[in-house]
Design a protein around this motif. Structure first.
Motif, PDB file in Angstrom:
ATOM      1  N   ARG A   1       0.805  -1.214   0.000  1.00 42.17           N
ATOM      2  CA  ARG A   1       0.000   0.000   0.000  1.00 42.17           C
ATOM      3  C   ARG A   1       0.843   1.272   0.000  1.00 42.17           C
ATOM      4  O   ARG A   1       0.476   2.272  -0.621  1.00 42.17           O
ATOM      5  CB  ARG A   1      -0.923   0.013   1.218  1.00 42.17           C
ATOM      6  CG  ARG A   1      -1.891   1.181   1.261  1.00 42.17           C
ATOM      7  CD  ARG A   1      -2.826   1.071   2.458  1.00 42.17           C
ATOM      8  NE  ARG A   1      -3.607  -0.169   2.408  1.00 42.17           N
ATOM      9  CZ  ARG A   1      -4.332  -0.626   3.416  1.00 42.17           C
ATOM     10  NH1 ARG A   1      -4.370   0.062   4.552  1.00 42.17           N
ATOM     11  NH2 ARG A   1      -5.015  -1.754   3.291  1.00 42.17           N
ATOM     12  N   PHE A   2       1.981   1.270   0.683  1.00 42.64           N
ATOM     13  CA  PHE A   2       2.805   2.479   0.818  1.00 42.64           C
ATOM     14  C   PHE A   2       3.935   2.548  -0.203  1.00 42.64           C
ATOM     15  O   PHE A   2       4.743   3.470  -0.161  1.00 42.64           O
ATOM     16  CB  PHE A   2       3.359   2.581   2.241  1.00 42.64           C
ATOM     17  CG  PHE A   2       2.334   3.040   3.239  1.00 42.64           C
ATOM     18  CD1 PHE A   2       2.263   4.366   3.629  1.00 42.64           C
ATOM     19  CD2 PHE A   2       1.418   2.142   3.775  1.00 42.64           C
ATOM     20  CE1 PHE A   2       1.310   4.798   4.530  1.00 42.64           C
ATOM     21  CE2 PHE A   2       0.463   2.551   4.686  1.00 42.64           C
ATOM     22  CZ  PHE A   2       0.389   3.888   5.065  1.00 42.64           C
TER      23      PHE A   2
ATOM     24  N   TRP B   1      11.766   8.161   0.631  1.00 33.37           N
ATOM     25  CA  TRP B   1      10.417   8.582   0.311  1.00 33.37           C
ATOM     26  C   TRP B   1      10.427   9.603  -0.826  1.00 33.37           C
ATOM     27  O   TRP B   1      11.288  10.483  -0.869  1.00 33.37           O
ATOM     28  CB  TRP B   1       9.743   9.211   1.532  1.00 33.37           C
ATOM     29  CG  TRP B   1       9.605   8.279   2.687  1.00 33.37           C
ATOM     30  CD1 TRP B   1      10.551   7.985   3.637  1.00 33.37           C
ATOM     31  CD2 TRP B   1       8.460   7.494   3.018  1.00 33.37           C
ATOM     32  NE1 TRP B   1      10.058   7.069   4.535  1.00 33.37           N
ATOM     33  CE2 TRP B   1       8.781   6.752   4.193  1.00 33.37           C
ATOM     34  CE3 TRP B   1       7.190   7.365   2.458  1.00 33.37           C
ATOM     35  CZ2 TRP B   1       7.866   5.888   4.792  1.00 33.37           C
ATOM     36  CZ3 TRP B   1       6.283   6.503   3.051  1.00 33.37           C
ATOM     37  CH2 TRP B   1       6.621   5.771   4.209  1.00 33.37           C
ATOM     38  N   GLN B   2       9.467   9.487  -1.737  1.00 33.34           N
ATOM     39  CA  GLN B   2       9.329  10.442  -2.835  1.00 33.34           C
ATOM     40  C   GLN B   2       7.880  10.920  -2.883  1.00 33.34           C
ATOM     41  O   GLN B   2       6.941  10.098  -2.835  1.00 33.34           O
ATOM     42  CB  GLN B   2       9.707   9.810  -4.173  1.00 33.34           C
ATOM     43  CG  GLN B   2       9.817  10.803  -5.313  1.00 33.34           C
ATOM     44  CD  GLN B   2      10.435  10.155  -6.548  1.00 33.34           C
ATOM     45  OE1 GLN B   2       9.885   9.231  -7.124  1.00 33.34           O
ATOM     46  NE2 GLN B   2      11.592  10.666  -6.967  1.00 33.34           N
TER      47      GLN B   2
ATOM     48  N   GLY C   1       0.785  14.568  -4.263  1.00 33.23           N
ATOM     49  CA  GLY C   1       1.188  15.147  -2.992  1.00 33.23           C
ATOM     50  C   GLY C   1       1.400  14.117  -1.907  1.00 33.23           C
ATOM     51  O   GLY C   1       1.828  14.443  -0.801  1.00 33.23           O
ATOM     52  N   GLU C   2       1.111  12.852  -2.212  1.00 39.12           N
ATOM     53  CA  GLU C   2       1.271  11.779  -1.235  1.00 39.12           C
ATOM     54  C   GLU C   2       2.726  11.320  -1.181  1.00 39.12           C
ATOM     55  O   GLU C   2       3.380  11.168  -2.207  1.00 39.12           O
ATOM     56  CB  GLU C   2       0.366  10.605  -1.627  1.00 39.12           C
ATOM     57  CG  GLU C   2       0.419   9.424  -0.673  1.00 39.12           C
ATOM     58  CD  GLU C   2      -0.448   8.269  -1.139  1.00 39.12           C
ATOM     59  OE1 GLU C   2      -0.764   7.397  -0.309  1.00 39.12           O
ATOM     60  OE2 GLU C   2      -0.806   8.249  -2.337  1.00 39.12           O
ATOM     61  N   TRP C   3       3.209  11.067   0.021  1.00 42.09           N
ATOM     62  CA  TRP C   3       4.543  10.492   0.190  1.00 42.09           C
ATOM     63  C   TRP C   3       4.450   8.968   0.146  1.00 42.09           C
ATOM     64  O   TRP C   3       3.697   8.364   0.919  1.00 42.09           O
ATOM     65  CB  TRP C   3       5.153  10.908   1.524  1.00 42.09           C
ATOM     66  CG  TRP C   3       5.641  12.323   1.586  1.00 42.09           C
ATOM     67  CD1 TRP C   3       4.993  13.390   2.139  1.00 42.09           C
ATOM     68  CD2 TRP C   3       6.895  12.818   1.089  1.00 42.09           C
ATOM     69  NE1 TRP C   3       5.771  14.521   2.017  1.00 42.09           N
ATOM     70  CE2 TRP C   3       6.939  14.202   1.383  1.00 42.09           C
ATOM     71  CE3 TRP C   3       7.974  12.230   0.432  1.00 42.09           C
ATOM     72  CZ2 TRP C   3       8.028  15.005   1.038  1.00 42.09           C
ATOM     73  CZ3 TRP C   3       9.055  13.028   0.089  1.00 42.09           C
ATOM     74  CH2 TRP C   3       9.080  14.395   0.394  1.00 42.09           C
ATOM     75  N   LEU C   4       5.210   8.340  -0.764  1.00 42.55           N
ATOM     76  CA  LEU C   4       5.311   6.891  -0.839  1.00 42.55           C
ATOM     77  C   LEU C   4       6.784   6.508  -0.868  1.00 42.55           C
ATOM     78  O   LEU C   4       7.624   7.270  -1.331  1.00 42.55           O
ATOM     79  CB  LEU C   4       4.608   6.357  -2.087  1.00 42.55           C
ATOM     80  CG  LEU C   4       3.098   6.581  -2.172  1.00 42.55           C
ATOM     81  CD1 LEU C   4       2.566   6.097  -3.524  1.00 42.55           C
ATOM     82  CD2 LEU C   4       2.356   5.886  -1.030  1.00 42.55           C
ATOM     83  N   TYR C   5       7.092   5.323  -0.375  1.00 41.63           N
ATOM     84  CA  TYR C   5       8.500   4.933  -0.361  1.00 41.63           C
ATOM     85  C   TYR C   5       8.934   4.398  -1.722  1.00 41.63           C
ATOM     86  O   TYR C   5       8.150   3.776  -2.449  1.00 41.63           O
ATOM     87  CB  TYR C   5       8.794   3.920   0.752  1.00 41.63           C
ATOM     88  CG  TYR C   5       8.369   2.501   0.482  1.00 41.63           C
ATOM     89  CD1 TYR C   5       9.189   1.621  -0.227  1.00 41.63           C
ATOM     90  CD2 TYR C   5       7.151   2.011   0.961  1.00 41.63           C
ATOM     91  CE1 TYR C   5       8.811   0.313  -0.468  1.00 41.63           C
ATOM     92  CE2 TYR C   5       6.763   0.710   0.738  1.00 41.63           C
ATOM     93  CZ  TYR C   5       7.598  -0.133   0.012  1.00 41.63           C
ATOM     94  OH  TYR C   5       7.216  -1.436  -0.234  1.00 41.63           O
ATOM     95  N   VAL C   6      10.203   4.662  -2.053  1.00 32.16           N
ATOM     96  CA  VAL C   6      10.785   4.170  -3.302  1.00 32.16           C
ATOM     97  C   VAL C   6      11.930   3.199  -3.056  1.00 32.16           C
ATOM     98  O   VAL C   6      12.363   2.510  -3.982  1.00 32.16           O
ATOM     99  CB  VAL C   6      11.276   5.322  -4.210  1.00 32.16           C
ATOM    100  CG1 VAL C   6      10.094   6.073  -4.797  1.00 32.16           C
ATOM    101  CG2 VAL C   6      12.209   6.278  -3.462  1.00 32.16           C
ATOM    102  N   ALA C   7      12.424   3.125  -1.824  1.00 32.49           N
ATOM    103  CA  ALA C   7      13.507   2.183  -1.512  1.00 32.49           C
ATOM    104  C   ALA C   7      13.490   1.910  -0.017  1.00 32.49           C
ATOM    105  O   ALA C   7      13.192   2.796   0.791  1.00 32.49           O
ATOM    106  CB  ALA C   7      14.863   2.740  -1.942  1.00 32.49           C
TER     107      ALA C   7
END
Length: 320
Positions: free
Chosen positions: A225-226, A297-298, A303-309
């Motif tokens: 989800r994130f 996080w990107q 405008g939502e922060w989601l993780y990329v690594a």
């Protein structure tokens, strides 16, 4: 990474006019200048410079040794996530650890395989693959490994490591799939009027919500989800790409409870890239253990922060 099964950065007239500008107008002028600078920034060049800097640190380690080669690249407030110890805070403490602690690795070698930068070119992160040598109790062993690093440009403009974590895994079994390697776009959306302190809080809040979802609904659900569409994690000795595959890899037993607390955070002034470092606790059906993690996080176009690594390693059990 947080899951056990995945692992045991006109001069005179012009000057006179500037002197006469009111403070509010001067601030507006500065903001316009900064926006113009970003508009002309080629992120492809910034990523290339970050890749070169990352590989240069590996070369420096090979020629100078780990304490000098890595220590010389650390930001003053760098965070080092070394296995079997708590997060090490600061360049001085990190260099001292690498110089004399018996649990410290004795060598690193890597090649950067993915790099990305913030839209203002002041911060970035890299995935690298290579190897490390460490004494696990029976003498030194050399293992393949993945390295995740967050970078900032220092006062002189050079890239410095703000946070580093590594763990065993690799080499890559196949080329990195399309859409998950180093991006090729020249520009990316920026978020004007960013307040860094507010965005640090937002990243911490995203990480805390991530943890709460893991504890309540399961780690696999949370990691899917994130995750950003281009998210990369690591498991089974390899990198895992995309929300669905990451979520599947992180799915544990129904009664497993994995939670974590972000302890450190930073965000680029452009407000689109940042990181958290924190401590995780695993209350699993088969075993209880403790880890620490670096999550990148990107901010998405929404405008939502989601993780990329995301990557982590072990830490000692907390004192009773």
């Amino acid at each position: 990474m947080r899951h056990l099964v995945l692992f045991a950065l006109l001069a005179v007239s012009t000057a006179a006019c500037r002197d006469a500008v009111a403070p509010a107008d001067a601030a507006g002028e500065a903001a316009l200048s900064e926006a113009s600078d970003r508009a002309h920034l080629d992120l492809r060049e910034e990523r290339a410079s970050l890749i070169a800097a990352g590989n240069a640190v590996s070369d420096a380690i090979a020629s100078q040794g780990l304490p000098a080669g890595l220590g010389g690249a650390l930001a003053e407030d760098a965070l080092l996530l070394m296995p079997r110890t708590n997060t090490i805070e600061g360049r001085a403490a990190g260099t001292a650890f690498l110089s004399g602690d018996p649990t410290a690795p004795s060598s690193f070698r890597w090649e950067v395989v993915v790099a990305e930068v913030s839209s203002d070119g002041t911060q970035g992160y890299t995935w690298a693959q290579g190897e490390f040598t460490i004494d696990l109790g029976g003498g030194p062993v050399t293992l393949p490994g993945f390295f995740l690093m967050y970078w900032r440009r220092g006062a002189g403009g050079d890239w410095e490591i703000a946070a580093l974590v590594f763990n065993s895994g690799g080499p890559l079994a196949s080329p990195i799939p399309a859409g998950f390697g180093t991006p090729e776009n020249k520009h990316r959306r920026n978020f004007p009027n960013t307040e860094v302190a507010d965005q640090r809080d937002a990243v911490r809040a995203a990480d805390a919500a991530f943890s709460a979802t893991s504890a309540a609904e399961g780690t696999g659900v949370a990691f899917e989800r994130f995750a950003a569409p281009n998210a990369i994690a690591a498991g089974g000795g390899q990198l895992i790409y995309g929300p669905a595959d990451i979520g599947e890899a992180f799915t544990g037993e129904p009664d497993d409870v994995v939670s974590w607390v972000p302890r450190f955070a930073d965000v680029a002034a452009s407000g689109d890239l940042g990181f958290t470092v924190g401590d995780a606790t695993f209350d699993l059906v088969s075993v209880d253990f403790y880890s620490k993690y670096l999550t990148i996080w990107q901010k998405q176009d929404t405008g939502e922060w989601l993780y990329v690594a995301d990557l982590g390693n072990s830490r000692p059990a907390p004192a009773p």
